[in-house]
Enzyme design. Structure first.
Site, PDB file in Angstrom:
ATOM      1  CE  LYS A  91      -3.953   2.104   0.329  1.00 26.36           C
ATOM      2  NZ  LYS A  91      -3.570   2.832  -0.908  1.00 26.36           N
ATOM      3  CD  GLN A 112       3.251   4.578   2.205  1.00 23.99           C
ATOM      4  OE1 GLN A 112       3.760   5.433   1.493  1.00 23.99           O
ATOM      5  NE2 GLN A 112       2.180   4.830   2.928  1.00 23.99           N
ATOM      6  CE  LYS A 115       4.209   7.500   5.755  1.00 24.03           C
ATOM      7  NZ  LYS A 115       4.028   8.508   4.708  1.00 24.03           N
ATOM      8  CE  LYS A 127       4.597   7.371  -2.331  1.00 25.62           C
ATOM      9  NZ  LYS A 127       3.813   7.942  -1.231  1.00 25.62           N
ATOM     10  N   GLY A 166      -2.752   8.318  -4.281  1.00 22.07           N
ATOM     11  CA  GLY A 166      -2.091   9.511  -4.817  1.00 22.07           C
ATOM     12  C   GLY A 166      -0.842   9.887  -4.032  1.00 22.07           C
ATOM     13  CG  ASP A 167       3.376  11.042  -2.974  1.00 22.58           C
ATOM     14  OD1 ASP A 167       3.305  10.839  -1.757  1.00 22.58           O
ATOM     15  OD2 ASP A 167       4.338  11.664  -3.485  1.00 22.58           O
ATOM     16  CB  THR A 211      -2.233  13.481   4.348  1.00 24.63           C
ATOM     17  OG1 THR A 211      -2.564  12.289   3.637  1.00 24.63           O
ATOM     18  CG2 THR A 211      -0.767  13.475   4.707  1.00 24.63           C
ATOM     19  CG  ASN A 242      -4.313  16.164  -0.524  1.00 34.18           C
ATOM     20  OD1 ASN A 242      -3.818  15.501   0.375  1.00 34.18           O
ATOM     21  ND2 ASN A 242      -5.611  16.214  -0.717  1.00 34.18           N
ATOM     22  CB  SER A 379      -5.626   4.760   1.975  1.00 35.67           C
ATOM     23  OG  SER A 379      -5.485   5.865   1.122  1.00 35.67           O
TER      24      SER A 379
HETATM   25  P1  NDP Z   1       0.670  17.817  -4.171  1.00 34.27           P
HETATM   26  O1  NDP Z   1       1.171  17.495  -5.522  1.00 34.27           O
HETATM   27  O2  NDP Z   1      -0.781  17.992  -3.944  1.00 34.27           O
HETATM   28  O3  NDP Z   1       1.395  19.129  -3.621  1.00 34.27           O
HETATM   29  C1  NDP Z   1       2.768  19.213  -3.519  1.00 34.27           C
HETATM   30  C2  NDP Z   1       3.136  20.615  -3.072  1.00 34.27           C
HETATM   31  O4  NDP Z   1       4.524  20.646  -2.759  1.00 34.27           O
HETATM   32  C3  NDP Z   1       2.915  21.651  -4.161  1.00 34.27           C
HETATM   33  O5  NDP Z   1       2.624  22.898  -3.592  1.00 34.27           O
HETATM   34  C4  NDP Z   1       4.274  21.661  -4.838  1.00 34.27           C
HETATM   35  O6  NDP Z   1       4.578  22.875  -5.510  1.00 34.27           O
HETATM   36  C5  NDP Z   1       5.215  21.490  -3.678  1.00 34.27           C
HETATM   37  N1  NDP Z   1       6.436  20.818  -4.151  1.00 34.27           N
HETATM   38  C6  NDP Z   1       6.527  19.575  -4.672  1.00 34.27           C
HETATM   39  N2  NDP Z   1       7.798  19.307  -5.039  1.00 34.27           N
HETATM   40  C7  NDP Z   1       8.490  20.409  -4.730  1.00 34.27           C
HETATM   41  C8  NDP Z   1       9.839  20.753  -4.865  1.00 34.27           C
HETATM   42  N3  NDP Z   1      10.728  19.902  -5.398  1.00 34.27           N
HETATM   43  N4  NDP Z   1      10.212  21.974  -4.433  1.00 34.27           N
HETATM   44  C9  NDP Z   1       9.314  22.835  -3.900  1.00 34.27           C
HETATM   45  N5  NDP Z   1       8.014  22.561  -3.764  1.00 34.27           N
HETATM   46  C10 NDP Z   1       7.606  21.370  -4.173  1.00 34.27           C
HETATM   47  O7  NDP Z   1       1.261  16.664  -3.217  1.00 34.27           O
HETATM   48  P2  NDP Z   1       0.780  16.230  -1.763  1.00 34.27           P
HETATM   49  O8  NDP Z   1       0.302  17.416  -1.026  1.00 34.27           O
HETATM   50  O9  NDP Z   1      -0.082  15.047  -1.911  1.00 34.27           O
HETATM   51  O10 NDP Z   1       2.156  15.711  -1.138  1.00 34.27           O
HETATM   52  C11 NDP Z   1       3.046  16.576  -0.401  1.00 34.27           C
HETATM   53  C12 NDP Z   1       3.972  15.732   0.447  1.00 34.27           C
HETATM   54  O11 NDP Z   1       3.188  14.950   1.369  1.00 34.27           O
HETATM   55  C13 NDP Z   1       4.841  14.718  -0.302  1.00 34.27           C
HETATM   56  O12 NDP Z   1       6.078  14.595   0.367  1.00 34.27           O
HETATM   57  C14 NDP Z   1       4.058  13.420  -0.161  1.00 34.27           C
HETATM   58  O13 NDP Z   1       4.901  12.286  -0.280  1.00 34.27           O
HETATM   59  C15 NDP Z   1       3.548  13.576   1.276  1.00 34.27           C
HETATM   60  N6  NDP Z   1       2.397  12.764   1.604  1.00 34.27           N
HETATM   61  C16 NDP Z   1       1.243  12.848   0.894  1.00 34.27           C
HETATM   62  C17 NDP Z   1       0.147  12.088   1.246  1.00 34.27           C
HETATM   63  C18 NDP Z   1      -1.172  12.232   0.584  1.00 34.27           C
HETATM   64  O14 NDP Z   1      -2.140  11.645   1.076  1.00 34.27           O
HETATM   65  N7  NDP Z   1      -1.288  12.997  -0.499  1.00 34.27           N
HETATM   66  C19 NDP Z   1       0.231  11.098   2.337  1.00 34.27           C
HETATM   67  C20 NDP Z   1       1.480  11.154   3.084  1.00 34.27           C
HETATM   68  C21 NDP Z   1       2.508  11.940   2.692  1.00 34.27           C
HETATM   69  P3  NDP Z   1       4.544  22.894  -7.116  1.00 34.27           P
HETATM   70  O15 NDP Z   1       3.091  22.720  -7.465  1.00 34.27           O
HETATM   71  O16 NDP Z   1       5.109  24.210  -7.489  1.00 34.27           O
HETATM   72  O17 NDP Z   1       5.393  21.738  -7.585  1.00 34.27           O
END
Ligand code: NDP
Length: 447
Positions: A91, A112, A115, A127, A166-167, A211, A242, A379
């Site tokens: 997962k 993961q 976690k 992943k 998603g991620d 999250t 997100n 999830s």
């Molecule tokens: P999204 O794609 O929805 O958002 C990512 C955000 O982070 C955007 O604002 C993006 O900006 C910014 N970002 C991504 N890469 C970079 C980078 N290299 N430098 C600067 N800013 C960056 O992703 P999520 O919100 O889903 O995920 C965010 C984090 O949370 C990740 O580390 C993910 O692994 C972790 N996570 C997510 C979960 C989930 O349920 N979605 C669960 C657990 C962890 P821009 O649009 O400009 O790229």
């Protein structure tokens, strides 16, 4: 410092996985925590549990060809790393970002495992993703890419085998296209094969928020353990995707004032507190950059291009963008600015030097494995509802999420206490997560 036996295991990981620096970092962090466990449990070393945990059960790499709106052909690379299935089906989410390569997918898959174990739910660790860059792509291009990606991935996944979600770069829209193609190819309405689905076709209440909400709940518990709360506290969040958006929403409900957030173009500061409706409109609906937020908000909000949001002083920091975004220097700045708590919404956002700075300064530091586990936990609740053809209310689902986060927090603290590291959430999360997987692997024999 690594225990001698663990140091040999780590050297072997470096040798067998050259160039995968993020994976090395994630392995090292876990190995640094579990030294004391080996003293109490020699059976783990005898059965080579740690060596086995560091080697994915299966790694799949595939070609993803697709055509853009002008008819030009593009070739991306797809990944799925099925890391550990001792506790349940693999997962973990899918990430679409140009920085994705095997080392990123393996670091995320490795994290993961622990976690998912920490949630107490029956889910293994995996992943996946692609080096596809969704930025600037039309809706039709995104759909064609998702369909091509699933045309290969479908043969490796299933509700009892491997369940993606998603991620970064993969939200509700992408999950819909991926599920649609899976359904079409297999001719099965197998809702539990992917999570993060829309509410109209098998999604669960609170999964979108989980999250971020979960991370806010975890930090609330850390603050409570120190006799304080979010009330009136100044909070800074990185990212505006997100996780960031729903972290902001819950913190505002808990009385905190979120004064800054970011994306890869820079950050916005809004001392009156982020206007969440406007942020959602700009980022989620119109898919624009954060400077547009500052422009439309006017009166006091400003956009700072190409700089780190961690230069904004705050009492609580919630890194919610990507890995390795808080350096040792950023951590020092945060501590000097009065930061008392950090909750990692993102995976591995704080570099090892940064973690050291926070811990030495006595900052309550909640590592991603524990603090952002609410997403995958919800999830698993989505899978449970799909399996029983049921759907729960928002209120009930949120209550379940909060209970899970409180339980994770309590177990991190009690495990850290048990191993003589009171208040060390990193050690607590790694040890507790590791032990449950290790015990299951022992019970299942050498497989
Ligand atoms: P999204 O794609 O929805 O958002 C990512 C955000 O982070 C955007 O604002 C993006 O900006 C910014 N970002 C991504 N890469 C970079 C980078 N290299 N430098 C600067 N800013 C960056 O992703 P999520 O919100 O889903 O995920 C965010 C984090 O949370 C990740 O580390 C993910 O692994 C972790 N996570 C997510 C979960 C989930 O349920 N979605 C669960 C657990 C962890 P821009 O649009 O400009 O790229």
């Amino acid at each position: 410092m690594l225990h001698e036996k663990l140091s040999m295991i780590y050297d072997n990981v470096l040798r067998r996985n050259p160039g995968e620096t993020e994976f090395h970092q994630a392995v090292r962090e876990v190995l640094e925590s579990i030294g004391p466990v080996l003293g109490k449990h020699p059976e783990y070393a005898e059965s080579k549990i740690i060596e086995r945990i560091c080697e994915p059960e299966r790694q799949i790499i595939f070609r993803v060809p697709w055509e853009d709106d002008r008819g030009e052909v593009h070739i991306n690379r797809g990944f799925r790393v099925e890391f550990n299935s001792a506790l349940g089906p693999y997962k973990g989410g899918l990430r679409f970002h140009p920085s994705v390569y095997l080392g990123i997918v393996k670091f995320l898959g490795f994290e993961q495992i622990f976690k998912n174990s920490l949630t107490g739910l029956p889910i293994g660790g995996g992943k996946g993703g692609s080096d596809f860059d969704p930025k600037g792509r039309s809706q039709r291009e995104i759909m064609r890419f998702c369909q091509s990606f699933m045309t290969e991935l479908y043969r490796h996944i299933g509700e009892h085998t491997d369940v993606p979600a998603g991620d970064i770069g993969v939200g509700g829209r992408e999950v819909g296209y991926l599920f649609g193609q899976y359904k079409r190819i297999t001719n099965r309405y197998e809702s539990g094969v992917i999570t993060g689905k829309g509410l109209s076709y098998g999604g669960a209440q609170v999964r979108t928020e989980a999250t971020g909400y979960g991370c806010a709940f975890f930090v609330e518990e850390m603050l409570k353990a120190r006799g304080t709360s979010f009330d009136g506290r100044r909070v800074v969040i990185s990212g505006s995707g997100n996780v960031a958006v729903y972290t902001i929403e819950k913190i505002q409900q808990l009385g905190g004032v979120v004064v800054a957030c970011s994306d890869s173009s820079g950050y916005v500061v809004d001392d009156k507190g982020i206007d969440l409706d406007l942020l959602k409109q700009v980022k989620e609906v119109e898919r624009l950059r954060v400077d547009v937020y500052a422009e439309r908000r006017g009166g006091g909000a400003s956009f700072v291009p190409a700089r780190s949001v961690w230069e904004v002083p705050c009492e609580v920091a919630m890194p919610s963008a990507t890995q390795n975004e808080i350096t040792g220097r950023d951590a020092e700045l945060l501590v000097r600015g009065g930061c008392i708590a950090v909750g990692e919404g993102a995976n591995m956002p704080t570099m090892p030097e940064g973690i050291k700075v926070f811990q030495e300064a006595g900052v309550a530091f909640g590592p991603g494995k524990a603090a952002n586990a609410g997403g995958v936990a919800t999830s698993a609740l989505e899978m449970q509802q799909n399996a029983s053809r049921d759907s729960w209310t928002f209120e009930f689902s949120e209550r379940r999420l909060q209970e899970i986060m409180r339980d994770i927090h309590a177990r991190c603290l009690s495990t850290a206490d048990e191993y003589g590291m009171p208040g060390n959430y990193v050690a607590g999360a790694n040890i507790d997560g590791f032990k449950r997987v290790a015990d299951a692997m022992l019970a299942l024999g050498l497989i």
